[in-house]
Design a protein around this motif. Structure first.
Motif, PDB file in Angstrom:
ATOM      1  N   ARG A  80      67.928   4.783  56.216  1.00  0.00           N
ATOM      2  CA  ARG A  80      68.899   3.834  56.678  1.00  0.00           C
ATOM      3  C   ARG A  80      68.314   2.571  57.363  1.00  0.00           C
ATOM      4  O   ARG A  80      67.120   2.615  57.810  1.00  0.00           O
ATOM      5  CB  ARG A  80      69.642   4.586  57.993  1.00  0.00           C
ATOM      6  CG  ARG A  80      68.780   5.070  58.938  1.00  0.00           C
ATOM      7  CD  ARG A  80      69.691   5.907  60.139  1.00  0.00           C
ATOM      8  NE  ARG A  80      68.730   6.494  60.935  1.00  0.00           N
ATOM      9  CZ  ARG A  80      68.383   5.778  62.186  1.00  0.00           C
ATOM     10  NH1 ARG A  80      68.933   4.309  62.398  1.00  0.00           N
ATOM     11  NH2 ARG A  80      67.441   6.150  63.101  1.00  0.00           N
TER      12      ARG A  80
ATOM     13  N   ALA B 287      73.446   4.331  62.643  1.00  0.00           N
ATOM     14  CA  ALA B 287      73.186   5.363  63.540  1.00  0.00           C
ATOM     15  C   ALA B 287      72.506   6.622  62.944  1.00  0.00           C
ATOM     16  O   ALA B 287      71.511   6.958  63.201  1.00  0.00           O
ATOM     17  CB  ALA B 287      74.233   5.482  64.325  1.00  0.00           C
ATOM     18  N   GLU B 288      73.061   7.154  61.949  1.00  0.00           N
ATOM     19  CA  GLU B 288      72.838   8.188  61.103  1.00  0.00           C
ATOM     20  C   GLU B 288      73.272   8.394  59.776  1.00  0.00           C
ATOM     21  O   GLU B 288      74.325   7.581  59.232  1.00  0.00           O
ATOM     22  CB  GLU B 288      73.273   9.492  61.766  1.00  0.00           C
ATOM     23  CG  GLU B 288      73.009   9.923  63.239  1.00  0.00           C
ATOM     24  CD  GLU B 288      73.685  11.022  63.874  1.00  0.00           C
ATOM     25  OE1 GLU B 288      73.242  12.112  63.366  1.00  0.00           O
ATOM     26  OE2 GLU B 288      74.565  10.929  64.426  1.00  0.00           O
TER      27      GLU B 288
ATOM     28  N   ASP C 270      73.053  11.117  56.146  1.00  0.00           N
ATOM     29  CA  ASP C 270      72.966  12.249  55.699  1.00  0.00           C
ATOM     30  C   ASP C 270      73.406  12.620  54.121  1.00  0.00           C
ATOM     31  O   ASP C 270      74.223  11.892  53.934  1.00  0.00           O
ATOM     32  CB  ASP C 270      73.553  13.405  56.771  1.00  0.00           C
ATOM     33  CG  ASP C 270      72.921  14.701  56.525  1.00  0.00           C
ATOM     34  OD1 ASP C 270      71.794  14.934  55.440  1.00  0.00           O
ATOM     35  OD2 ASP C 270      73.117  15.721  57.323  1.00  0.00           O
TER      36      ASP C 270
ATOM     37  N   THR D  83      73.673  20.070  55.653  1.00  0.00           N
ATOM     38  CA  THR D  83      72.782  19.140  54.983  1.00  0.00           C
ATOM     39  C   THR D  83      72.106  19.674  53.698  1.00  0.00           C
ATOM     40  O   THR D  83      71.576  20.803  53.937  1.00  0.00           O
ATOM     41  CB  THR D  83      71.681  18.767  56.011  1.00  0.00           C
ATOM     42  OG1 THR D  83      72.292  18.189  57.217  1.00  0.00           O
ATOM     43  CG2 THR D  83      70.645  17.811  55.411  1.00  0.00           C
TER      44      THR D  83
ATOM     45  N   ARG E 286      77.149   7.229  59.860  1.00  0.00           N
ATOM     46  CA  ARG E 286      77.674   6.884  61.002  1.00  0.00           C
ATOM     47  C   ARG E 286      76.890   5.912  61.506  1.00  0.00           C
ATOM     48  O   ARG E 286      75.809   5.508  61.561  1.00  0.00           O
ATOM     49  CB  ARG E 286      77.277   7.988  62.254  1.00  0.00           C
ATOM     50  CG  ARG E 286      78.144   9.438  62.032  1.00  0.00           C
ATOM     51  CD  ARG E 286      77.983  10.070  63.411  1.00  0.00           C
ATOM     52  NE  ARG E 286      78.681  11.636  63.151  1.00  0.00           N
ATOM     53  CZ  ARG E 286      78.143  12.633  63.020  1.00  0.00           C
ATOM     54  NH1 ARG E 286      76.734  12.585  63.155  1.00  0.00           N
ATOM     55  NH2 ARG E 286      78.645  13.925  62.939  1.00  0.00           N
ATOM     56  N   GLY E 287      77.848   4.930  62.273  1.00  0.00           N
ATOM     57  CA  GLY E 287      77.243   3.843  62.709  1.00  0.00           C
ATOM     58  C   GLY E 287      78.122   2.436  62.868  1.00  0.00           C
ATOM     59  O   GLY E 287      79.287   2.516  62.734  1.00  0.00           O
TER      60      GLY E 287
ATOM     61  N   TRP F 120      81.901  11.627  60.560  1.00  0.00           N
ATOM     62  CA  TRP F 120      81.229  11.115  59.265  1.00  0.00           C
ATOM     63  C   TRP F 120      82.140  10.280  58.659  1.00  0.00           C
ATOM     64  O   TRP F 120      83.342  10.537  58.558  1.00  0.00           O
ATOM     65  CB  TRP F 120      80.452  12.301  58.599  1.00  0.00           C
ATOM     66  CG  TRP F 120      79.549  12.735  59.259  1.00  0.00           C
ATOM     67  CD1 TRP F 120      79.213  14.266  59.459  1.00  0.00           C
ATOM     68  CD2 TRP F 120      78.136  12.616  59.168  1.00  0.00           C
ATOM     69  NE1 TRP F 120      78.043  14.431  59.716  1.00  0.00           N
ATOM     70  CE2 TRP F 120      77.147  13.601  59.715  1.00  0.00           C
ATOM     71  CE3 TRP F 120      77.541  11.128  59.038  1.00  0.00           C
ATOM     72  CZ2 TRP F 120      75.883  13.364  60.190  1.00  0.00           C
ATOM     73  CZ3 TRP F 120      75.985  11.099  59.235  1.00  0.00           C
ATOM     74  CH2 TRP F 120      75.367  12.083  59.911  1.00  0.00           C
TER      75      TRP F 120
END
Length: 547
Positions: free
Chosen positions: A363, A368-369, A371, A380, A394-395, A418
């Motif tokens: 990323r 932010a995240e 997966d 995961t 996420r972001g 998500w």
């Protein structure tokens, strides 16, 4: 510290529009835009955008109004990225390769109040307007006159209210531009390349575009005053945010109306271009053309979209281009994953480096995240490079949602926090993510998942192959089997047969993954950004006689 709270002094909404104001101070006399014989400085661009925003405001464009533009990569297209939101309105850039019916649907869906139209597309837009539903209020049409004509059009044609340059000239250079009341205020509306029966209008706010712009500049390592060649359409996710990004770093925008390989090489030499962007098809064009030449100075090129085949990466880099690979969606406002390069990889062979660079990576700092999750359990997947799942994010640069489509929004932006991309990927042991396919592009043959991207990567190793796309073809026994659509290089004298292409693939991969049928085509259908339109090829494959 409990008494410390946000105050007006630190609550100013984030917006990339402020980059232009700063550019006028920091890079005032430096070139901002070059197009043929036209050269503007950052002082010029700042003034012209304020004047245009002023005129738009004076004719009633205000907060919440949608203002559309249908134009190639010309100075007006660049300026509108600032001028439209500077009057408070929402910018909607339209794909120049759409037909009249689709444009009509999008203009009605967005309820566009005004449309800027390049002279090449006047008849197209007039036809689109003629298809509006009865009693629908029509948008104002503004003509962007021929930028290459010796005597530009002084008055607009029938159906158009005014010309672009006239609107710039009428405006107030001291206009107090309309700042967002909240950084969550919508700033742009971008339509994806989905079906017109249910348009997907992606809405992004000022905050998201501020974040993605700075994140993209940092991730690609762009320093002050780059020279940026616009080979990427600005209508495509707002040029991956580099429209505003070039103002942030005082870059020079080299505009390009049409993509021609010889023109690209000529502009690179003429202006000492340092950076450019494009889909993998652009890399293929640059490395396969008869006009191919080795660069005098390295040029950094960022590619995104479908994973670039390692052979294409190798050929492109052998010419002097430094290729970076990224991944993003219209819904993320630009690229949010990139193949961050590790120094130890420089010691690997060319082929090994190309395979690593074809991966999407990690990323960017603005996300932010990220997966890859199992599509049934939501857990995961293993970091083993083979366990597949859906890529999720996420972001701060994730869209606000789809315009007038709460159901579509809720399907990809779920209650668990998500954003679901619809892309299938794996996580390697080093934590790097690699896309294996779009969910809809995975071919399920006899219960086995076949990655069309992997099959394509192998077929690109064939020296006769120029472009290739693999889709599923119905099969009575296996459900579906891989079908390869192949475009061969023009200079090939002895063209391979279908059998030879199949045998080439079978020698390099498991037989169940190799194509069972090959169809040669003079050209593969593409979007205006160079993405191969697999849905068209799937329709062709579905219409073939069953196997």
């Amino acid at each position: 510290m409990e008494e410390l709270r946000p105050q007006p002094a630190n609550l100013s909404p984030l917006t990339p529009l402020g980059f232009l104001e700063r550019a006028a101070y920091a890079y005032g006399n430096c070139p901002s835009i070059i197009h043929n014989t036209t050269i503007y400085t950052w002082l010029d661009t700042h003034r012209r955008c304020l004047q245009l925003a002023s005129t738009l405001s004076s004719i009633g464009m205000e907060r919440g109004n949608v203002v559309s533009v249908l134009a190639p990569n010309i100075p007006a297209m660049y300026e509108l990225h600032f001028a439209v939101p500077m009057c408070g309105s929402i910018l909607n850039t339209l794909n120049t390769r759409l037909d009249a019916r689709t444009i009509s649907i999008l203009l009605q869906h967005s309820q566009s109040k005004l449309v800027f139209v390049d002279h090449d597309f006047t008849s197209l837009v007039l036809e689109a307007i003629s298809l509006f539903k009865p009693n629908t209020k029509l948008p104002i049409l503004i003509l962007i006159a021929d930028d290459e004509a010796s005597t530009p059009t002084s008055s607009p044609p029938f159906g158009f209210m005014d010309t672009y340059e006239s609107m710039v000239e009428k405006g107030d250079p001291n206009f107090n531009w309309v700042r967002p009341e909240s950084e969550w205020d919508p700033m742009v509306l971008n339509y994806t390349s989905g079906t017109t029966s249910s348009p997907k209008g992606v809405v992004h706010c000022h905050r998201a575009l501020f974040i993605i712009t700075l994140s993209s500049l940092i991730d690609w390592g762009i320093l002050n005053r780059p020279v940026f060649l616009w080979t990427l359409p600005m209508f495509h996710a707002n040029g991956w945010s580099f429209t505003w990004g070039m103002a942030a770093v005082g870059g020079t925008n080299i505009c390009l109306r049409k993509i021609h390989v010889s023109t690209i090489y000529g502009l690179i030499k003429q202006h000492d271009v340092t950076h450019m962007c494009g889909a993998p098809v652009v890399l293929n064009m640059l490395s396969n053309s008869l006009n191919t030449e080795t660069l005098d100075k390295p040029v950094k090129i960022l590619t995104s979209g479908a994973p670039p085949p390692p052979p294409v990466l190798l050929r492109t880099e052998s010419l002097g281009f430094i290729v970076s690979h990224s991944y993003g969606l219209t819904e993320t406002a630009g690229f949010v994953v990139s193949c961050a390069w590790k120094p130890e990889w420089d010691l690997l062979t060319d082929t090994e480096r190309a395979k690593l660079k074809a991966r999407q990576g990690v990323r960017t700092i603005g996300l932010a995240e990220m997966d890859v999750v199992d599509q049934e359990s939501g857990m995961t997947v293993k970091h083993d490079g083979s366990s597949r799942g859906e890529i999720v994010f996420r972001g701060g640069s994730i869209m606000l949602g789809y315009l007038k489509d709460p159901v579509g929004t809720s399907k990809c932006m779920r209650e668990n926090g998500w954003f679901y991309t619809g892309d299938v990927g794996v996580i390697h042991t080093d934590g790097y993510v690699e896309i294996k396919d779009r969910s809809k592009d995975v071919i399920i043959s006899g219960g086995e998942n076949v990655s069309s991207a992997e099959v394509e990567s192998v077929l690109y190793l064939n020296p006769a192959v120029n472009e290739v796309a693999v889709v599923g073809r119905p099969h009575k026994l296996w459900g579906e089997t891989p079908c390869a659509f192949v475009n061969l290089k023009n200079e090939i004298t002895e063209k391979p047969t279908e059998k030879e292409i199949i045998e080439f693939a079978r020698a390099r991969m498991p037989h169940y993954m190799a194509p069972k049928s090959v169809k040669f085509r003079d050209e593969l259908p593409k979007t205006s950004t160079g993405k191969i339109q697999k849905f068209i090829l799937r329709e062709i494959a579905n219409a073939m006689d069953g196997l």
